[in-house]
Motif scaffolding. Sequence first.
Motif, PDB file in Angstrom:
ATOM      1  N   ARG A 183     -26.568  23.683  89.174  1.00  0.00           N
ATOM      2  CA  ARG A 183     -25.760  23.162  90.289  1.00  0.00           C
ATOM      3  C   ARG A 183     -26.649  22.513  91.329  1.00  0.00           C
ATOM      4  N   TYR A 184     -27.793  23.123  91.618  1.00  0.00           N
ATOM      5  CA  TYR A 184     -28.718  22.519  92.576  1.00  0.00           C
ATOM      6  C   TYR A 184     -29.171  21.136  92.098  1.00  0.00           C
ATOM      7  N   LEU A 185     -29.548  21.022  90.838  1.00  0.00           N
ATOM      8  CA  LEU A 185     -30.014  19.738  90.325  1.00  0.00           C
ATOM      9  C   LEU A 185     -28.958  18.654  90.502  1.00  0.00           C
ATOM     10  N   TYR A 186     -27.704  19.035  90.335  1.00  0.00           N
ATOM     11  CA  TYR A 186     -26.602  18.085  90.449  1.00  0.00           C
ATOM     12  C   TYR A 186     -26.219  17.819  91.907  1.00  0.00           C
ATOM     13  N   GLN A 187     -26.067  18.883  92.701  1.00  0.00           N
ATOM     14  CA  GLN A 187     -25.626  18.746  94.091  1.00  0.00           C
ATOM     15  C   GLN A 187     -26.767  18.427  95.057  1.00  0.00           C
ATOM     16  N   GLN A 188     -27.985  18.814  94.699  1.00  0.00           N
ATOM     17  CA  GLN A 188     -29.203  18.621  95.493  1.00  0.00           C
ATOM     18  C   GLN A 188     -29.340  19.612  96.652  1.00  0.00           C
ATOM     19  N   TYR A 189     -28.517  20.624  96.691  1.00  0.00           N
ATOM     20  CA  TYR A 189     -28.642  21.704  97.672  1.00  0.00           C
ATOM     21  C   TYR A 189     -27.999  22.945  97.070  1.00  0.00           C
ATOM     22  N   ILE A 190     -28.228  24.099  97.682  1.00  0.00           N
ATOM     23  CA  ILE A 190     -27.664  25.366  97.208  1.00  0.00           C
ATOM     24  C   ILE A 190     -26.713  25.863  98.281  1.00  0.00           C
ATOM     25  N   ASN A 191     -25.453  25.980  97.918  1.00  0.00           N
ATOM     26  CA  ASN A 191     -24.420  26.294  98.905  1.00  0.00           C
ATOM     27  C   ASN A 191     -24.223  27.800  99.056  1.00  0.00           C
ATOM     28  N   ALA A 192     -23.817  28.202 100.268  1.00  0.00           N
ATOM     29  CA  ALA A 192     -23.516  29.606 100.549  1.00  0.00           C
ATOM     30  C   ALA A 192     -22.376  30.090  99.643  1.00  0.00           C
ATOM     31  N   PRO A 193     -22.443  31.337  99.204  1.00  0.00           N
ATOM     32  CA  PRO A 193     -23.361  32.397  99.629  1.00  0.00           C
ATOM     33  C   PRO A 193     -24.654  32.472  98.809  1.00  0.00           C
ATOM     34  N   GLU A 194     -24.843  31.530  97.882  1.00  0.00           N
ATOM     35  CA  GLU A 194     -26.003  31.610  96.997  1.00  0.00           C
ATOM     36  C   GLU A 194     -27.281  31.155  97.692  1.00  0.00           C
ATOM     37  N   THR A 195     -28.417  31.632  97.164  1.00  0.00           N
ATOM     38  CA  THR A 195     -29.733  31.112  97.530  1.00  0.00           C
ATOM     39  C   THR A 195     -30.538  30.992  96.239  1.00  0.00           C
ATOM     40  N   ILE A 196     -31.764  30.580  96.348  1.00  0.00           N
ATOM     41  CA  ILE A 196     -32.619  30.426  95.177  1.00  0.00           C
ATOM     42  C   ILE A 196     -33.129  31.770  94.656  1.00  0.00           C
ATOM     43  N   ILE A 477      -7.206  14.486 101.321  1.00  0.00           N
ATOM     44  CA  ILE A 477      -7.312  15.598 102.269  1.00  0.00           C
ATOM     45  C   ILE A 477      -8.032  16.770 101.623  1.00  0.00           C
ATOM     46  N   ARG A 478      -7.702  17.042 100.370  1.00  0.00           N
ATOM     47  CA  ARG A 478      -8.326  18.165  99.659  1.00  0.00           C
ATOM     48  C   ARG A 478      -9.846  17.990  99.585  1.00  0.00           C
ATOM     49  N   ARG A 479     -10.288  16.754  99.312  1.00  0.00           N
ATOM     50  CA  ARG A 479     -11.724  16.510  99.224  1.00  0.00           C
ATOM     51  C   ARG A 479     -12.388  16.655 100.593  1.00  0.00           C
ATOM     52  N   MET A 480     -11.714  16.235 101.639  1.00  0.00           N
ATOM     53  CA  MET A 480     -12.258  16.427 102.985  1.00  0.00           C
ATOM     54  C   MET A 480     -12.437  17.907 103.294  1.00  0.00           C
ATOM     55  N   LEU A 481     -11.444  18.719 102.972  1.00  0.00           N
ATOM     56  CA  LEU A 481     -11.533  20.163 103.205  1.00  0.00           C
ATOM     57  C   LEU A 481     -12.654  20.781 102.371  1.00  0.00           C
ATOM     58  N   LEU A 482     -12.767  20.332 101.131  1.00  0.00           N
ATOM     59  CA  LEU A 482     -13.847  20.827 100.273  1.00  0.00           C
ATOM     60  C   LEU A 482     -15.207  20.492 100.870  1.00  0.00           C
ATOM     61  N   ASP A 483     -15.361  19.270 101.357  1.00  0.00           N
ATOM     62  CA  ASP A 483     -16.634  18.871 101.966  1.00  0.00           C
ATOM     63  C   ASP A 483     -16.943  19.691 103.215  1.00  0.00           C
ATOM     64  N   MET A 484     -15.915  20.027 103.982  1.00  0.00           N
ATOM     65  CA  MET A 484     -16.120  20.883 105.156  1.00  0.00           C
ATOM     66  C   MET A 484     -16.616  22.266 104.752  1.00  0.00           C
ATOM     67  N   ASP A 485     -16.185  22.725 103.599  1.00  0.00           N
ATOM     68  CA  ASP A 485     -16.556  24.053 103.108  1.00  0.00           C
ATOM     69  C   ASP A 485     -17.924  24.066 102.429  1.00  0.00           C
ATOM     70  N   THR A 486     -18.334  22.939 101.862  1.00  0.00           N
ATOM     71  CA  THR A 486     -19.521  22.923 101.006  1.00  0.00           C
ATOM     72  C   THR A 486     -20.580  21.941 101.504  1.00  0.00           C
ATOM     73  N   TYR A 487     -20.321  20.656 101.326  1.00  0.00           N
ATOM     74  CA  TYR A 487     -21.315  19.616 101.608  1.00  0.00           C
ATOM     75  C   TYR A 487     -21.759  19.607 103.071  1.00  0.00           C
ATOM     76  N   LEU A 488     -20.818  19.760 104.005  1.00  0.00           N
ATOM     77  CA  LEU A 488     -21.182  19.706 105.432  1.00  0.00           C
ATOM     78  C   LEU A 488     -22.141  20.834 105.816  1.00  0.00           C
ATOM     79  N   PRO A 489     -21.783  22.114 105.598  1.00  0.00           N
ATOM     80  CA  PRO A 489     -22.731  23.168 105.980  1.00  0.00           C
ATOM     81  C   PRO A 489     -23.929  23.270 105.031  1.00  0.00           C
ATOM     82  N   GLY A 490     -23.684  23.073 103.724  1.00  0.00           N
ATOM     83  CA  GLY A 490     -24.742  23.293 102.749  1.00  0.00           C
ATOM     84  C   GLY A 490     -25.792  22.213 102.724  1.00  0.00           C
ATOM     85  N   ASP A 491     -25.374  20.979 102.996  1.00  0.00           N
ATOM     86  CA  ASP A 491     -26.298  19.850 102.944  1.00  0.00           C
ATOM     87  C   ASP A 491     -26.555  19.285 104.350  1.00  0.00           C
TER      88      ASP A 491
END
Length: 634
Positions: A183-196, A477-491
């Motif tokens: 997932r990291y290789l694809y997304q380029q970051y590791i999202n909460a609650p996971e870490t390396i 709208i669904r993608r915006m909410l998803l980004d708020m949950d993942t891409y915004l804080p994680g990346d």
Amino acid sequence: MCGICGFVSRQDIKLTQLKEMNDTMYHRGPNDSGEEIYGLKDGYSVGLAQRRLSIQDLSALGHQPMHSDNGRISVVFNGEIYNFHELRENLSDYSFCSTCDTEVIIAAYLKWGISCVDFFNGMFAIALLDREKEELYLIRDCIGKKPMYYMENGAELVFASELKPIMSYPGFEKKIKKEVISRYLYQQYINAPETIFENVYKLEPGAILRVSVNSKSLALTKETWKYWDIKDVYAKQRQHMVTDYAQAKGELKELLKKATASRMIADVPLGSFLSGGYDSSLITAMAQEHSSEPVKTFSIGFQEERYNEAKYAKEVADYLGTNHTELYIDEKQMFDLVESIPKYYDEPFADSSQIPSMLVSALAREHVTVALSGDGGDEFFCGYNIYENVAQAQMLDMAGAAVHGICGLPFINKAGLSKKLPFRVRVIAENRNKETKTQFGASNYIMRAGAMVKNDGSELPCHYEIESKYGESKWQIRRMLLDMDTYLPGDILCKVDRASMKYSLEARCPILDRDVMEYSYRIPHEYKFYKGDKKHILKDIAYDYIPKELLDRPKVGFGVPLDKWLRGPLKEQLLSYSERDYLEKQGIFDSAYVSNMIREYIKTGDGGPATGANYSKLSWSFFIFEQWYQYYFK
């Protein structure tokens, strides 16, 4: 803005060891430091430590750990509570010693208990010890502006603003969590609650973790819950829609003005990042409106014209009358920062815009200690180009289902005709997972991200299979909410936090004000995406301050020449990372597959034989992982 760390443990941890952990974050707080250890029942002790970047109340009265006047509560805190003046008025029965927001946290907890967090509007990571209850609370702000990591193994818990203090904790074992790597290789970051790392987690945005001692088992009892969850807040706010455009624009404008004004409260010099785009220009204009003197603004420019937005930022700065500083950077200045990425990002993080983010932070820090930014405008007001693509994909979904069904017929499948379909048609046809409808993309990338790693079947999927939880039928709208949950804080927020704190600079984001975020859910979507115009209502507010002709242009963003670097000055380093013998000893990646893929990429730009695709994103993610591995393991 600071860095915090600490522990709950029965180990005999010395104060000098806690100080060593704390000092790994010197860059987050060079002005002051504090470390203390307190005894609990059953042989447990709690350590609290903080590195301080002084922003509010520069005196010694702002020192942390900070304690309540009755000695019951101790706190270390990273961030800002922007409404602390308002809260303080409601806490007049508490005897305050300082003028900083940390003491307001203590007073609010004594009055309202842990529900005090419902009153906080800010960016924060808080560790609060209640000696009377013998409980430790870890708290993270609503959207995850400030980081909070923790390690737990049943018998002890260690927490910190970064991974470095946890890695420095006595006895910590650096075991890589292999299931997150694809997932990291694809997304380029590791999202909460996971870490390396195994047994190490990020506290999710809007979450509270309570830790207490279980006397029967002599183990720690841990409970986590969300006090602010995007799906719940969105559903609640949608019940109170503002259906008049003029009202929505007026109220949103006032909330943004208030959010900007509250973020200008500081006892140190303050400025604003200015890219010349809508979000940073609007925030800068509002800051200028609240300032008695020209606001200091900062932008960086690129010699390559297609990436350069500095000239637009200069036009906006001239119009607003700010005190503007710009720095034109060349490729070498960006390249020189590559080596520092693992030191300041702690775990693999491959969003290459971190590099120009570090450069503009370094420029700003020469003049100010606090900088305003426009982060959050794209996610909350529909600004990314992907949102247009998502809307188009939803309209074509039924046709895609039909193509998918036809391609599944035995004689069609046997002939391999599906591979001959145009790329866009193939992507829509393959997009059949109801939980990932808005996350369509090249299946080759997903396949390769998985194939690069030695798998045992436990790896996380590259996409986030959580979309149904939002209860939203409109994909955009669904993608915006998803980004708020993942891409915004994680990346995005991780990138800005590490890039700014590398230089002891505090970045503040008015658009991510709690009241602004919640109000955005009350605004009809057609006010944000109006006849194909992204961020329509936000742009309309910006036009009240700045002429349209200075802002209306295609979005550019920061550009980093990854292909040129990976096939040029980083080529030998990348090749050495992909040597089969090295990868076999490392035991994480499929050595044959990765070695072949990297060599094909360097040679032709392909990700392997007959792929015909450029795999710079996966190659860069792999390179950053190995760079991180070399820094922390070698």
